[in-house]
Design a protein around this motif. Structure first.
Motif, PDB file in Angstrom:
ATOM      1  N   GLN A 196       0.799  -1.169  -0.134  1.00  0.00           N
ATOM      2  CA  GLN A 196       0.077   0.025   0.014  1.00  0.00           C
ATOM      3  C   GLN A 196       0.966   1.059  -0.071  1.00  0.00           C
ATOM      4  N   LYS A 197       1.241   1.655  -1.258  1.00  0.00           N
ATOM      5  CA  LYS A 197       2.024   2.811  -1.339  1.00  0.00           C
ATOM      6  C   LYS A 197       3.525   2.592  -0.849  1.00  0.00           C
ATOM      7  N   ARG A 198       3.750   3.181   0.495  1.00  0.00           N
ATOM      8  CA  ARG A 198       5.109   3.038   1.159  1.00  0.00           C
ATOM      9  C   ARG A 198       5.224   1.894   2.175  1.00  0.00           C
ATOM     10  N   LEU A 199       3.915   1.361   2.019  1.00  0.00           N
ATOM     11  CA  LEU A 199       3.861   0.274   3.260  1.00  0.00           C
ATOM     12  C   LEU A 199       3.845  -1.269   2.515  1.00  0.00           C
ATOM     13  N   THR A 200       4.526  -1.993   2.919  1.00  0.00           N
ATOM     14  CA  THR A 200       4.699  -3.335   2.172  1.00  0.00           C
ATOM     15  C   THR A 200       4.568  -4.455   3.605  1.00  0.00           C
ATOM     16  N   PHE A 201       3.572  -5.421   3.237  1.00  0.00           N
ATOM     17  CA  PHE A 201       3.334  -6.573   4.489  1.00  0.00           C
ATOM     18  C   PHE A 201       3.551  -7.665   3.870  1.00  0.00           C
ATOM     19  N   GLN A 202       4.116  -8.643   4.556  1.00  0.00           N
ATOM     20  CA  GLN A 202       4.341  -9.914   4.318  1.00  0.00           C
ATOM     21  C   GLN A 202       3.828 -10.815   5.334  1.00  0.00           C
ATOM     22  N   PHE A 203       3.493 -12.052   4.951  1.00  0.00           N
ATOM     23  CA  PHE A 203       2.927 -13.192   5.751  1.00  0.00           C
ATOM     24  C   PHE A 203       3.985 -14.258   5.526  1.00  0.00           C
ATOM     25  N   GLY A 204       4.516 -14.652   6.587  1.00  0.00           N
ATOM     26  CA  GLY A 204       5.712 -15.897   6.383  1.00  0.00           C
ATOM     27  C   GLY A 204       5.091 -17.282   5.757  1.00  0.00           C
ATOM     28  N   GLU A 205       5.805 -17.806   5.227  1.00  0.00           N
ATOM     29  CA  GLU A 205       5.658 -19.309   4.552  1.00  0.00           C
ATOM     30  C   GLU A 205       4.736 -20.065   5.473  1.00  0.00           C
ATOM     31  N   ALA A 206       5.520 -20.066   6.760  1.00  0.00           N
ATOM     32  CA  ALA A 206       4.598 -20.834   7.953  1.00  0.00           C
ATOM     33  C   ALA A 206       3.449 -20.457   8.421  1.00  0.00           C
ATOM     34  N   LYS A 207       3.097 -19.289   8.047  1.00  0.00           N
ATOM     35  CA  LYS A 207       2.086 -18.633   8.392  1.00  0.00           C
ATOM     36  C   LYS A 207       1.926 -18.275  10.001  1.00  0.00           C
ATOM     37  N   LYS A 208       3.420 -18.143  10.596  1.00  0.00           N
ATOM     38  CA  LYS A 208       3.228 -17.866  11.841  1.00  0.00           C
ATOM     39  C   LYS A 208       4.048 -16.455  12.272  1.00  0.00           C
ATOM     40  N   ASN A 209       4.274 -15.841  11.155  1.00  0.00           N
ATOM     41  CA  ASN A 209       4.947 -14.362  11.370  1.00  0.00           C
ATOM     42  C   ASN A 209       4.627 -13.580  10.141  1.00  0.00           C
ATOM     43  N   SER A 210       4.821 -12.236  10.496  1.00  0.00           N
ATOM     44  CA  SER A 210       4.453 -11.237   9.649  1.00  0.00           C
ATOM     45  C   SER A 210       5.008 -10.096   9.779  1.00  0.00           C
ATOM     46  N   SER A 211       5.305  -9.376   8.911  1.00  0.00           N
ATOM     47  CA  SER A 211       6.179  -7.901   8.853  1.00  0.00           C
ATOM     48  C   SER A 211       5.418  -6.812   8.261  1.00  0.00           C
ATOM     49  N   LEU A 212       5.490  -5.569   8.894  1.00  0.00           N
ATOM     50  CA  LEU A 212       5.177  -4.265   8.194  1.00  0.00           C
ATOM     51  C   LEU A 212       6.396  -3.428   8.010  1.00  0.00           C
ATOM     52  N   HIS A 213       6.514  -3.108   6.534  1.00  0.00           N
ATOM     53  CA  HIS A 213       7.834  -2.380   6.566  1.00  0.00           C
ATOM     54  C   HIS A 213       7.280  -1.004   5.803  1.00  0.00           C
ATOM     55  N   ILE A 214       7.860   0.217   6.344  1.00  0.00           N
ATOM     56  CA  ILE A 214       7.474   1.541   5.689  1.00  0.00           C
ATOM     57  C   ILE A 214       8.787   2.181   5.105  1.00  0.00           C
ATOM     58  N   THR A 215       8.646   2.459   3.871  1.00  0.00           N
ATOM     59  CA  THR A 215       9.762   2.984   3.265  1.00  0.00           C
ATOM     60  C   THR A 215       9.885   4.526   3.412  1.00  0.00           C
ATOM     61  N   ALA A 216      10.869   5.113   3.724  1.00  0.00           N
ATOM     62  CA  ALA A 216      10.839   6.576   3.773  1.00  0.00           C
ATOM     63  C   ALA A 216       9.737   7.248   4.462  1.00  0.00           C
ATOM     64  N   THR A 217       9.941   6.713   5.902  1.00  0.00           N
ATOM     65  CA  THR A 217       8.800   7.434   6.990  1.00  0.00           C
ATOM     66  C   THR A 217       8.707   9.051   6.830  1.00  0.00           C
ATOM     67  N   GLN A 218       7.252   9.354   6.990  1.00  0.00           N
ATOM     68  CA  GLN A 218       6.936  10.497   6.877  1.00  0.00           C
ATOM     69  C   GLN A 218       6.212  11.048   8.385  1.00  0.00           C
ATOM     70  N   THR A 219       5.812  11.957   8.479  1.00  0.00           N
ATOM     71  CA  THR A 219       5.618  12.477   9.895  1.00  0.00           C
ATOM     72  C   THR A 219       3.931  11.837  10.166  1.00  0.00           C
ATOM     73  N   THR A 220       3.415  11.628   9.045  1.00  0.00           N
ATOM     74  CA  THR A 220       2.042  11.357   9.046  1.00  0.00           C
ATOM     75  C   THR A 220       2.232   9.648   9.364  1.00  0.00           C
ATOM     76  N   ASP A 221       3.061   8.951   9.517  1.00  0.00           N
ATOM     77  CA  ASP A 221       3.184   7.709   9.811  1.00  0.00           C
ATOM     78  C   ASP A 221       3.256   7.438  11.097  1.00  0.00           C
ATOM     79  N   VAL A 222       3.270   8.490  12.074  1.00  0.00           N
ATOM     80  CA  VAL A 222       3.192   8.367  13.783  1.00  0.00           C
ATOM     81  C   VAL A 222       2.313   7.650  13.844  1.00  0.00           C
ATOM     82  N   GLY A 223       2.273   6.490  14.954  1.00  0.00           N
ATOM     83  CA  GLY A 223       1.132   5.992  15.621  1.00  0.00           C
ATOM     84  C   GLY A 223       1.797   4.576  16.108  1.00  0.00           C
TER      85      GLY A 223
END
Lengths: 112, 115
Positions: free
Chosen positions: A58-85
Motif C-alpha cells: 500500500q504505497k510506502r507500506l509493504t506487508f508480508q506473511f511468512g511461509e509457515a503463517k506464523k510470522n508477519s512484518s510491516l515495512h514502511i519506506t521513507a517514513t513521514q510524520t504522518t506515519d506516527v502512531g
C-alpha cells in the motif's frame, strides 16, 4: 495459550528513514491483520493477509506473511510524520468465533 | 453509512458506582467485540458477541463486568462497583461474519475515569 509477540515495542526514526515491525505467533494462523492507531485515536484496519508467503503493498507500506503463517512484518519506506502512531498485528486463531489475538503494538515516532 | 458509535465519549465516576457503556455497531455486522486499552498499552480483549450470544467471555476481568447485546445490534458493557484500576478507554468493534475479509471496525471509545 496462543500468543502474538510484536517487536520492537518502540521505534524512533528520522523522517525519510525506513521502519519495520515484526509479528510472531506461537501457533499457525489462518490469517493476520494489521491496524494503525494514531495518538488519541482508535485502531483502523490497514490490511489482511491470508496466503502463505503473501506480500501486499500500500504505497510506502509493504506487508508480508511468512511461509509457515506464523510470522508477519510491516515495512514502511521513507517514513513521514504522518506515519506516527502505533501499529498492531492481530492473528486469527482459526476458530469459528473469529476472535483475533492481538500483539502489543509497535509505537513509531518520526522526527521531522 | 455510519460507523461504530459509542456513548458516552467520556465518563467520570466515583469509586464504587456502577457504569454502563453503550456501543452501536455498523448495521448488519453480526460480530461485536469489547476491548479495554490503558494509556500507552495494547488492546485487552474483554468479550465477543456473535448475534446476541457471547461465545467468548474469557476476557472479562471479574464478575463486576458484564455485557449484553439485544436484537443483534446495540451492546452495553456494565461495570459494577467501579474501582480505580477500571480506568481506561473501552473500545467497541464490529465485524461482518461472512466473507473472507472480516476486519474489525472500531468506535471512538469511551474514556472511563474512576476517582
Amino acid at each position: 495459550g496462543q500468543q502474538v509477540m510484536q517487536i520492537p515495542q518502540y521505534q524512533h526514526v528520522q523522517e525519510g528513514e525506513d521502519f519495520t515491525t515484526y509479528c510472531n505467533s506461537s501457533t499457525t494462523l489462518s490469517n493476520i491483520q494489521w491496524y494503525k492507531q494514531r495518538p488519541g485515536g482508535h485502531p483502523v484496519f490497514l490490511i489482511q493477509l491470508v496466503k502463505s508467503g503473501e506480500v501486499k503493498k500500500q504505497k510506502r507500506l509493504t506487508f508480508q506473511f511468512g511461509e509457515a503463517k506464523k510470522n508477519s512484518s510491516l515495512h514502511i519506506t521513507a517514513t513521514q510524520t504522518t506515519d506516527v502512531g502505533t501499529y498492531f498485528c492481530a492473528g486469527d486463531n482459526a476458530g469459528n468465533n473469529r476472535k483475533l489475538i492481538w500483539g502489543l503494538g509497535t509505537s513509531l515516532a518520526v522526527n521531522p | 453509512g455510519a460507523g461504530v458509535s459509542q456513548s458516552p465519549s467520556n465518563k467520570v465516576t466515583e469509586k464504587g458506582k456502577d457504569v454502563e457503556l453503550r456501543c452501536d455497531p455498523i448495521s448488519g455486522h453480526t460480530a461485536l467485540y469489547w476491548y479495554r486499552q490503558s494509556l500507552g498499552q495494547g488492546l485487552e480483549f474483554l468479550i465477543y458477541f456473535q448475534g446476541n450470544s457471547a461465545p467468548d467471555k474469557s476476557g472479562l476481568p471479574s464478575d463486576r463486568f458484564s455485557a449484553e447485546r439485544t436484537g443483534g445490534s446495540v451492546s452495553t458493557l456494565t461495570i459494577q462497583r467501579t474501582q480505580q484500576e477500571d480506568s481506561a478507554v473501552y473500545l467497541c468493534a464490529s465485524s461482518p461474519s461472512t466473507g473472507i475479509s472480516y476486519e474489525q471496525y472500531f468506535g471512538p471509545g469511551t474514556r472511563l475515569t474512576v476517582t
